[in-house]
Design an enzyme around this catalytic site. Structure first.
Site, short mmCIF file in Angstrom:
data_model
loop_
_atom_site.label_atom_id
_atom_site.label_comp_id
_atom_site.label_asym_id
_atom_site.label_seq_id
_atom_site.Cartn_x
_atom_site.Cartn_y
_atom_site.Cartn_z
CD GLU A 1 -4.62 -7.74 2.10
OE1 GLU A 1 -5.32 -6.94 2.51
OE2 GLU A 1 -3.40 -7.74 1.66
CG HIS B 1 -9.81 -5.51 1.14
ND1 HIS B 1 -10.14 -6.47 1.98
CD2 HIS B 1 -8.38 -5.37 1.44
CE1 HIS B 1 -9.10 -7.12 2.58
NE2 HIS B 1 -8.06 -6.47 2.13
CG ASP C 1 -12.82 -8.78 2.32
OD1 ASP C 1 -12.56 -7.70 1.64
OD2 ASP C 1 -12.20 -8.59 3.49
CD GLU D 1 -2.82 -1.42 2.49
OE1 GLU D 1 -2.64 -0.36 3.59
OE2 GLU D 1 -3.42 -2.49 2.44
CG ASN E 1 -0.56 -7.14 -1.12
OD1 ASN E 1 -1.28 -7.58 -2.03
ND2 ASN E 1 -1.10 -6.98 0.04
O1 G3I Z 1 -4.37 -8.55 19.12
C1 G3I Z 1 -4.75 -7.29 19.61
C2 G3I Z 1 -5.73 -7.77 21.00
O2 G3I Z 1 -4.65 -8.17 21.95
C3 G3I Z 1 -6.37 -6.36 21.51
O3 G3I Z 1 -7.19 -6.37 22.46
C4 G3I Z 1 -7.28 -5.70 20.43
C5 G3I Z 1 -7.74 -4.50 20.72
O4 G3I Z 1 -7.92 -3.49 19.82
O5 G3I Z 1 -6.35 -5.64 19.35
C6 G3I Z 1 -5.80 -6.63 18.76
O6 G3I Z 1 -5.13 -6.42 17.69
C7 G3I Z 1 -5.94 -6.13 16.34
C8 G3I Z 1 -5.31 -6.89 15.24
O7 G3I Z 1 -6.07 -6.68 14.21
C9 G3I Z 1 -5.66 -8.53 15.54
O8 G3I Z 1 -7.15 -8.76 15.72
C10 G3I Z 1 -5.49 -4.70 16.04
O9 G3I Z 1 -5.98 -3.74 16.98
C11 G3I Z 1 -6.07 -4.07 14.86
O10 G3I Z 1 -5.71 -2.82 14.13
C12 G3I Z 1 -5.60 -5.27 13.81
O11 G3I Z 1 -6.19 -5.08 12.50
C13 G3I Z 1 -5.85 -5.60 11.36
C14 G3I Z 1 -5.34 -4.59 10.24
O12 G3I Z 1 -4.97 -5.21 9.10
C15 G3I Z 1 -4.43 -3.62 10.70
O13 G3I Z 1 -3.24 -4.43 10.73
C16 G3I Z 1 -6.78 -6.83 10.92
O14 G3I Z 1 -7.00 -7.49 11.70
C17 G3I Z 1 -6.28 -7.07 9.32
O15 G3I Z 1 -7.05 -8.01 8.82
C18 G3I Z 1 -6.01 -6.25 8.59
O16 G3I Z 1 -5.38 -6.48 7.44
C19 G3I Z 1 -5.01 -5.42 6.32
C20 G3I Z 1 -3.89 -6.04 5.63
O17 G3I Z 1 -2.79 -6.43 6.40
C21 G3I Z 1 -3.39 -5.02 4.46
N1 G3I Z 1 -4.67 -4.70 3.69
C22 G3I Z 1 -5.81 -4.09 4.31
C23 G3I Z 1 -6.33 -5.42 5.48
C24 G3I Z 1 -7.51 -4.81 5.96
O18 G3I Z 1 -7.50 -3.88 6.70
#
Ligand code: G3I
Length: 398
Positions: A255, A225, A257, A148, A189
Site C-alpha cells: 500500500e 504508508h 504512499d 492490521e 498485511n
Molecule cells: O462510497 C462511500 C460514498 O458512497 C459516501 O458518500 C462517502 C461518504 O463518506 O463514503 C464512501 O465510502 C468511503 C470509502 O472509503 C470509499 O471512498 C468510506 O467512507 C471511507 O471510510 C473509505 O475509506 C477507505 C479506508 O480504507 C477505510 O476502509 C479508503 O478509501 C481506503 O483507501 C482505506 O484503505 C486502507 C486499507 O484498506 C488498509 N490499510 C490502510 C488503508 C488506508 O486507510
C-alpha cells in the site's frame, strides 16, 4: 495546477522504456501495481493510465472486497462492486491482490453490534471467508487474509474478533481460507512493520506460530504508508524484509504512499520524496522473495490521505492533474530505468544539461528535459518532438 487542461494524454503517459511494471518485471519482480476503487473508474484519463500494463501489472481493490461491502447483512452476499474491480483487472490481464477478509475496520454493524459467543462468531467468520474465497477462487494472486491485527507495541489489537474469540481468530481465518482455495497465496498485511521493532517482531512471531502448526501462510504484506523524511532507510528495510523471508514467506509492499505533512511541498521535499520512494522500491528489488510493489493508488486525485490526515497529502507518484511527481523518475531509476531515463532523473535533480539529451545540432533529443524550474539546459526540441509541460519542475521533448 501542474498542467494545462489542453495537455495531450501522451505527455501524461511516459514512454515504454520508463514504465513501472515493465521495469519491475525486468528486475525480477512479479509486478508493479496500484490500488483502485469503483468511483474512480469513470475517469477516462485515470483509467487509461491504470489500464496500461506497462505501468501497472497488478490491481488491488481499495475497498469493495471488504466485509461491509461483501456481506452487509448476515449470510447475504454482494459481489457486484468487488466484481467491477476484479473484472477490470482480468480484462487488462493484470494480477489481482484481493483485499481483505478479516479487518477491524469496515465491518457491517451486524458484526460490530451483534451479540456473539465464541462459537457463533467463529461460525460467522468461517462463513464469510468460505463464501468470499469461493466467489473469487481462481481470480486472486493473493488474499490479505488478516489485516492490521497488531498494535504498534506488538500487542494484539482489541476488536470484536479478538475480544470474542481471542488470538485464535487469526489461525482460524488462515485455515478457512486455505480450505476454500488451496492455490491462492495467503498473506498477513499490516502497517508500521516496514523496519525492525515490536510490531514487525509480532508479525514475524505470527508467521512462525502458524508455520509451527502447519497452517498455510505464504506472504506478509508491508503496507508502507510513509511520511516524507522519516521513512526507514534502505538498509533497515532490506534487513526487515529478510527477517520475514527467512521464515519461509514471500513479502510485498502492498500500500505504498509517502505523504507530505504540510502542503505545498518544497522542491527539497519533492527530492526527499523521490529518495524515500526509491529506497522502498530498491529494498524490494534487492530482497529475494519480495514479489512486488503496490502503490495505494497512483494519483493524488484519489488518495485516501487528505480525508484522513487533514492538510496532508501529495503522497502518490502522479499529481491530481495526472502529471508526474519527481518521485516517479526516482522509482524508474530504482527499477533500473534505461540510460535515457536515468539522464532525465539527473537532469531533474541537478537542473543541469547532459550530453546524452542534446543532439549534435544543439537541440534536445526525444525524451530529454527541455524546461522546468531551475532548468538551464536546452529548450528547443529535436524535429518531430514538442517540449511538453509535465509539471513545474519538468518539461520533456515528446
Ligand atoms: O462510497 C462511500 C460514498 O458512497 C459516501 O458518500 C462517502 C461518504 O463518506 O463514503 C464512501 O465510502 C468511503 C470509502 O472509503 C470509499 O471512498 C468510506 O467512507 C471511507 O471510510 C473509505 O475509506 C477507505 C479506508 O480504507 C477505510 O476502509 C479508503 O478509501 C481506503 O483507501 C482505506 O484503505 C486502507 C486499507 O484498506 C488498509 N490499510 C490502510 C488503508 C488506508 O486507510
Amino acid at each position: 495546477m501542474h498542467v494545462s487542461a489542453l495537455l495531450p494524454l501522451a505527455a501524461l503517459v511516459p514512454a515504454t522504456l520508463c514504465q513501472l511494471n515493465t521495469l519491475a518485471k525486468a528486475k525480477g519482480l512479479k509486478y508493479f501495481g496500484s490500488a483502485t476503487d469503483n468511483g474512480e473508474l469513470s475517469d477516462t484519463t485515470y483509467v487509461s493510465i491504470l489500464s496500461n500494463t506497462g505501468q501497472f501489472g497488478q490491481i488491488t481493490p481499495g475497498n469493495t472486497q471488504k466485509w461491509v461491502y461483501t456481506e452487509p447483512t448476515q449470510n447475504t452476499f454482494s459481489w457486484t462492486q468487488g466484481d467491477v474491480i476484479t473484472s477490470f483487472a482480468e480484462g487488462n490481464g493484470q494480477l489481482l491482490r484481493c483485499h481483505n477478509l478479516v479487518w477491524h475496520n469496515e465491518l457491517p454493524s451486524w458484526i460490530t453490534s451483534g451479540t456473539w459467543t465464541n462459537a457463533t462468531l467463529i461460525a460467522a467468520l468461517k462463513n464469510h471467508i468460505a463464501n468470499e474465497v469461493t466467489h473469487y477462487k481462481g481470480q486472486c494472486y493473493a488474499w490479505d487474509v488478516v489485516n492490521e491485527a497488531f498494535n504498534d507495541d506488538g500487542t494484539y489489537r482489541v476488536d470484536v474478533f479478538y475480544t470474542t474469540i481471542g488470538p485464535e481468530y487469526i489461525p482460524i481465518a488462515f485455515e478457512t481460507a486455505a480450505l476454500y482455495d488451496s492455490t491462492v497465496k495467503l498473506y498477513y498485511n499490516d502497517y508500521n512493520i516496514e523496519s525492525a521493532g515490536a510490531k514487525s517482531t509480532a508479525a514475524q512471531n505470527l508467521v512462525s506460530s502458524l508455520k509451527a502448526r502447519s497452517i498455510k501462510i505464504d506472504g506478509v504484506g508491508l503496507q508502507a504508508h510513509f511520511i516524507v523524511g522519516p521513512t526507514p532507510s534502505l538498509s533497515s528495510q532490506i534487513s526487515n524484509l529478510k527477517s520475514f523471508t527467512a521464515l519461509g514467506v514471500e513479502v510485498a509492499y502492498t500500500e505504498l504512499d509517502i505523504r507530505f505533512t504540510s502542503l505545498p511541498p518544497t522542491a527539497a521535499g519533492l527530492t526527499q520524496q523521490g529518495t524515500d520512494y526509491a529506497n522502498t522500491v530498491s529494498a524490494c528489488v534487492e530482497t529475494t522473495g519480495c514479489v512486488g510493489v503496490t502503490v495505494w493508488d497512483f494519483t493524488d486525485k484519489y488518495s485516501w490521505v487528505p480525508s484522513t490526515f487533514s492538510g496532508q497529502g501529495e503522497a502518490c507518484l502522479w499529481y491530481s492533474d495526472f502529471t508526474l511527481h519527481p518521485a516517479y523518475y526516482s522509482v524508474v531509476s530504482a527499477l533500473g530505468g534505461t540510460a535515457a531515463t536515468t539522464t532525465l532523473v539527473t537532469s531533474r535533480t541537478t537542473s543541469s544539461a547532459t550530453a546524452t539529451t542534446t543532439t549534435a545540432s544543439g537541440t534536445v533529443a526525444k525524451w530529454g528535459q527541455c524546461g522546468g524550474i531551475g532548468w538551464t539546459g536546452g529548450t528547443v526540441c529535436v524535429a518531430g518532438t514538442t517540449c511538453t509541460y509535465s509539471n513545474a519542475w519538468y518539461s520533456q521533448c515528446l
